[in-house]
Design an enzyme around this catalytic site. Structure first.
Site, PDB file in Angstrom:
ATOM      1  N   ARG A   1      30.338   5.553  15.613  1.00 57.48           N
ATOM      2  CA  ARG A   1      30.803   4.260  15.101  1.00 57.48           C
ATOM      3  C   ARG A   1      30.030   3.898  13.831  1.00 57.48           C
ATOM      4  O   ARG A   1      28.844   4.213  13.698  1.00 57.48           O
ATOM      5  CB  ARG A   1      30.544   3.198  16.174  1.00 57.48           C
ATOM      6  CG  ARG A   1      31.079   1.800  15.867  1.00 57.48           C
ATOM      7  CD  ARG A   1      32.561   1.724  15.945  1.00 57.48           C
ATOM      8  NE  ARG A   1      33.060   0.350  16.058  1.00 57.48           N
ATOM      9  CZ  ARG A   1      34.346   0.048  15.878  1.00 57.48           C
ATOM     10  NH1 ARG A   1      35.242   0.992  15.607  1.00 57.48           N
ATOM     11  NH2 ARG A   1      34.764  -1.189  16.004  1.00 57.48           N
TER      12      ARG A   1
ATOM     13  N   THR B   1      44.086   3.696  12.918  1.00 53.55           N
ATOM     14  CA  THR B   1      43.531   4.573  13.928  1.00 53.55           C
ATOM     15  C   THR B   1      44.464   5.693  14.399  1.00 53.55           C
ATOM     16  O   THR B   1      45.668   5.620  14.271  1.00 53.55           O
ATOM     17  CB  THR B   1      43.034   3.743  15.129  1.00 53.55           C
ATOM     18  OG1 THR B   1      42.249   2.678  14.662  1.00 53.55           O
ATOM     19  CG2 THR B   1      42.256   4.548  16.107  1.00 53.55           C
TER      20      THR B   1
ATOM     21  N   GLU C   1      39.714   1.690  10.667  1.00 59.72           N
ATOM     22  CA  GLU C   1      40.093   0.323  11.028  1.00 59.72           C
ATOM     23  C   GLU C   1      41.505   0.016  10.542  1.00 59.72           C
ATOM     24  O   GLU C   1      42.429   0.601  11.055  1.00 59.72           O
ATOM     25  CB  GLU C   1      39.076  -0.710  10.520  1.00 59.72           C
ATOM     26  CG  GLU C   1      38.856  -1.870  11.487  1.00 59.72           C
ATOM     27  CD  GLU C   1      40.097  -2.664  11.887  1.00 59.72           C
ATOM     28  OE1 GLU C   1      40.620  -2.430  13.000  1.00 59.72           O
ATOM     29  OE2 GLU C   1      40.519  -3.533  11.115  1.00 59.72           O
TER      30      GLU C   1
ATOM     31  N   SER D   1      37.705  -1.454  20.373  1.00 57.04           N
ATOM     32  CA  SER D   1      38.613  -1.401  21.521  1.00 57.04           C
ATOM     33  C   SER D   1      39.013   0.030  21.824  1.00 57.04           C
ATOM     34  O   SER D   1      39.809   0.257  22.736  1.00 57.04           O
ATOM     35  CB  SER D   1      39.897  -2.169  21.201  1.00 57.04           C
ATOM     36  OG  SER D   1      39.590  -3.457  20.782  1.00 57.04           O
TER      37      SER D   1
ATOM     38  N   GLY E   1      45.900   1.194  18.046  1.00 59.00           N
ATOM     39  CA  GLY E   1      46.618  -0.052  18.320  1.00 59.00           C
ATOM     40  C   GLY E   1      45.739  -1.286  18.358  1.00 59.00           C
ATOM     41  O   GLY E   1      46.110  -2.284  18.969  1.00 59.00           O
TER      42      GLY E   1
HETATM   43  N1  GLU Z   1      38.966  -0.860  14.567  1.00 59.04           N
HETATM   44  C1  GLU Z   1      39.590  -0.851  15.853  1.00 59.04           C
HETATM   45  C2  GLU Z   1      38.591  -0.607  16.937  1.00 59.04           C
HETATM   46  O1  GLU Z   1      37.628   0.034  16.722  1.00 59.04           O
HETATM   47  C3  GLU Z   1      40.642   0.165  15.973  1.00 59.04           C
HETATM   48  C4  GLU Z   1      41.810  -0.164  15.173  1.00 59.04           C
HETATM   49  C5  GLU Z   1      43.092   0.282  15.767  1.00 59.04           C
HETATM   50  O2  GLU Z   1      43.169   1.098  16.617  1.00 59.04           O
HETATM   51  O3  GLU Z   1      44.137  -0.178  15.377  1.00 59.04           O
HETATM   52  O4  GLU Z   1      38.796  -1.043  18.021  1.00 59.04           O
END
Ligand code: GLU
Length: 578
Positions: A110, A398, A418, A463, A483
């Site tokens: 991350r 993603t 992101e 997420s 998502g």
């Molecule tokens: N930045 C999001 C995350 O780390 C993911 C973005 C996405 O999947 O659309 O949870």
């Protein structure tokens, strides 16, 4: 050529030839809705969001490479052919099953906040949180990318083929060129609405000389990306973290619109963290995923743990499993908003997956009536309510991929920059993430800190929910999705589809989504059955509306001697194996 191979190639053609599908504007739109069947194989398999990335992984596996080798080839190709979603400029969470040791582990690549960041990072001069898109666009949203180092580390640990060989397919394709896919073309149009063409490098790459978005089918070459990969092929990731690429990124981040404060020291200090996976006993399975800084496995785990109090395969005449799912999801998202963040920086309750706690949460659900929105619970903890709840913020973008190699090693990885096109800042042939907007913009509420506030060196709460399901200690299923925070529900729904309803991966992926992240209104995936579902939910007091719910689930089910793969019909990916 085996039947599975033929089926896979037929699916490639179907996905490339599929018709367009107009959608409401969002950074990652549904692509094609091309119907497809599960793909089967015996020895190895890979499923990714783009046929060329799947092919790169397939070729590595066919040449005797490990799942880690294939993951490197897949990621390097995704960064070229699906650059809006993931790449060298972003972060990755990866679960690895090591067959020789019978061990499951996870890697946290991350992004990190700069050392100079503080909780007021997203407050404007007036003390109010800045607007979301004003924060996204430009250098200030960029965290130190973790994907290159994560790829290097899993290769060092589990690789069988030379590192440089794994970068070669993406280098060749970057130099020879490839065709812009429908999803990428749509994404460029949508990206323009949020200033993609205000950034010179992105403008030169994604737009034609007249300033129009490059269209589907246009050839695209990326010599800068090829040069970057050649450097990494020769020297590993040192140039990225302590050399010329780090210098290029820091210079761009600090001078482009909305400048950031990343330094070369932030790059030199970056570390991939190996973490114990977070697992929940569910029926006869162990559902394992990515722990903090992701909220993925804990929130998926809470939903499943709450639902384990019903037999979802035989719910009974008057029990609606969509209603149960919505209620469980509200309860889990309430805890997510209060407690979950980077646990290297904030204290988190140990009991978020405690069975007795989840039973007490399940008891709050009335199978006949909706609860409105849920309040956070009091999981077993020696401290109470240190934090204030955070509001949900938009997250998009993603890509998820899954891999099984011929030795039994497996990868389930979710990778991101992101939002679609990340910060829009493009350096050396790749886009930089806007992951720092995954932090809470508000540092506190009601006089209490928000767990996911910005702090120096901290990783923003995610997420992403790369998942590996074990049964009797052996892997049975690999799955995950993009998502934003809806990832959690896409993954939980598909797990229920496969583990409870006995669907095969493709059927489970294709089931229409029903999503509620603890709000008054449930989202039901638009399509033929949506109105009937909305009416059925109204009968138990759920307010629902149709929405474009754009998952990108990829899964492999591991049976006795058979691998069964599925690729989300809402995107243009592909499962392929032998
Ligand atoms: N930045 C999001 C995350 O780390 C993911 C973005 C996405 O999947 O659309 O949870």
């Amino acid at each position: 050529m085996t039947r599975s191979r033929l089926a896979a190639l037929a699916a490639v053609l179907a996905s490339l030839a599929s018709p367009g599908h107009a959608q409401e504007a969002q950074p990652e739109s549904t692509t094609a809705l091309a119907e497809r069947a599960s793909v089967t194989a015996e020895d190895f398999m890979v499923a990714t969001a783009h046929p060329l990335a799947t092919k790169a992984g397939y070729d590595v596996l066919a040449a005797g490479g490990s799942a880690a080798d294939a993951a490197v080839a897949v990621q390097m190709m995704l960064g070229l052919v699906e650059p809006q979603s993931s790449g060298l400029g972003g972060g990755t969470f990866l679960l690895y099953w090591n067959a020789a040791l019978g061990e499951l582990t996870s890697f946290d690549g991350r992004e990190t906040a700069p050392a100079i960041a503080d909780p007021g990072y997203w407050l404007g001069p007036d003390g109010a949180a800045v607007e979301f898109w004003d924060a996204v666009v430009g250098g200030r949203s960029v965290g130190v990318p973790g994907t290159p180092k994560l790829m290097e580390e899993i290769h060092a640990r589990y690789g069988r083929l030379p590192w440089a060989d794994l970068l070669a397919p993406a280098i060749d394709t970057a130099e020879a060129g490839f065709e812009i896919s429908q999803r990428m073309a749509d994404a460029i149009v949508e990206g323009q609405e949020q200033r993609l063409d205000a950034f010179p490098a992105a403008k030169a790459y994604f737009f034609d000389d007249g300033g129009s978005p490059k269209a589907e089918g246009s050839p695209l070459r990326n010599p800068d990306y090829a040069r970057t990969l050649r450097l990494l092929a020769a020297q590993g990731t040192a140039p990225f973290y302590t050399g010329s690429i780090a210098r290029d990124i820091v210079a761009a981040v600090r001078t482009e619109t909305n400048p950031g404060e990343l330094t070369l020291a932030d790059f030199a200090d970056y570390k991939v963290k190996e973490r114990a996976p977070v697992c929940l006993d569910y029926r006869t399975y162990e559902v394992c995923g990515m722990g903090p800084p992701s909220s993925g496995a804990l929130t998926v785990g809470q939903i499943l743990g709450i639902l384990s109090h019903w037999d979802l395969g035989r719910p009974g005449a008057n029990t609606d499993i969509d209603h149960l799912f919505i209620e469980a999801s509200k309860l889990a998202f309430a805890d997510r908003g209060l407690y979950m963040a980077d646990s290297d920086f904030v204290k988190m309750p140990a009991g978020l997956l405690d069975p007795a706690y989840l039973e007490s949460r399940a008891a709050l659900i009335d199978p006949g009536a909706a609860m409105g929105s849920a309040a956070p619970g009091e999981p077993p903890w020696d401290e109470t309510r240190l934090y204030a709840p955070s509001a949900d913020q938009p997250e998009f973008g993603t890509s998820h991929f899954v891999i099984v190699d011929r030795y039994g090693d497996m990868v389930s990885a979710t990778t991101t920059i992101e939002t679609g096109f990340g910060s829009r800042v493009m350096v050396d042939g790749f886009l930089l993430n806007n992951e720092l907007t995954d932090f809470s913009f508000e540092p506190e509420a009601d006089g209490k800190p928000i767990a996911n506030r910005v702090e120096a060196g901290k990783r923003p709460r995610s997420s992403m929910a790369p998942t590996i399901v074990l049964e009797h200690g052996e892997p049975r299923l690999l799955i995950g999705s993009p998502g934003g925070s809806r990832i959690i529900e896409y993954v939980a729904e598909a797990l229920i589809g496969i583990l409870d309803l006995g669907l095969d991966p493709q059927e489970a992926i294709d089931r229409p989504h029903v999503v509620n992240r603890n709000s008054d209104t449930t989202e039901v995936e638009e399509g033929p059955g949506a109105e009937a579902t909305i009416a059925r939910l109204a009968a138990v007091g759920q307010t629902a509306k149709a929405a474009n719910l754009n998952s990108g689930l990829h899964a492999i089910l591991i049976g006795d001697g058979t691998l069964t793969g599925g690729a989300d019909k809402r995107r243009e990916g592909l499962a392929m194996g032998d």
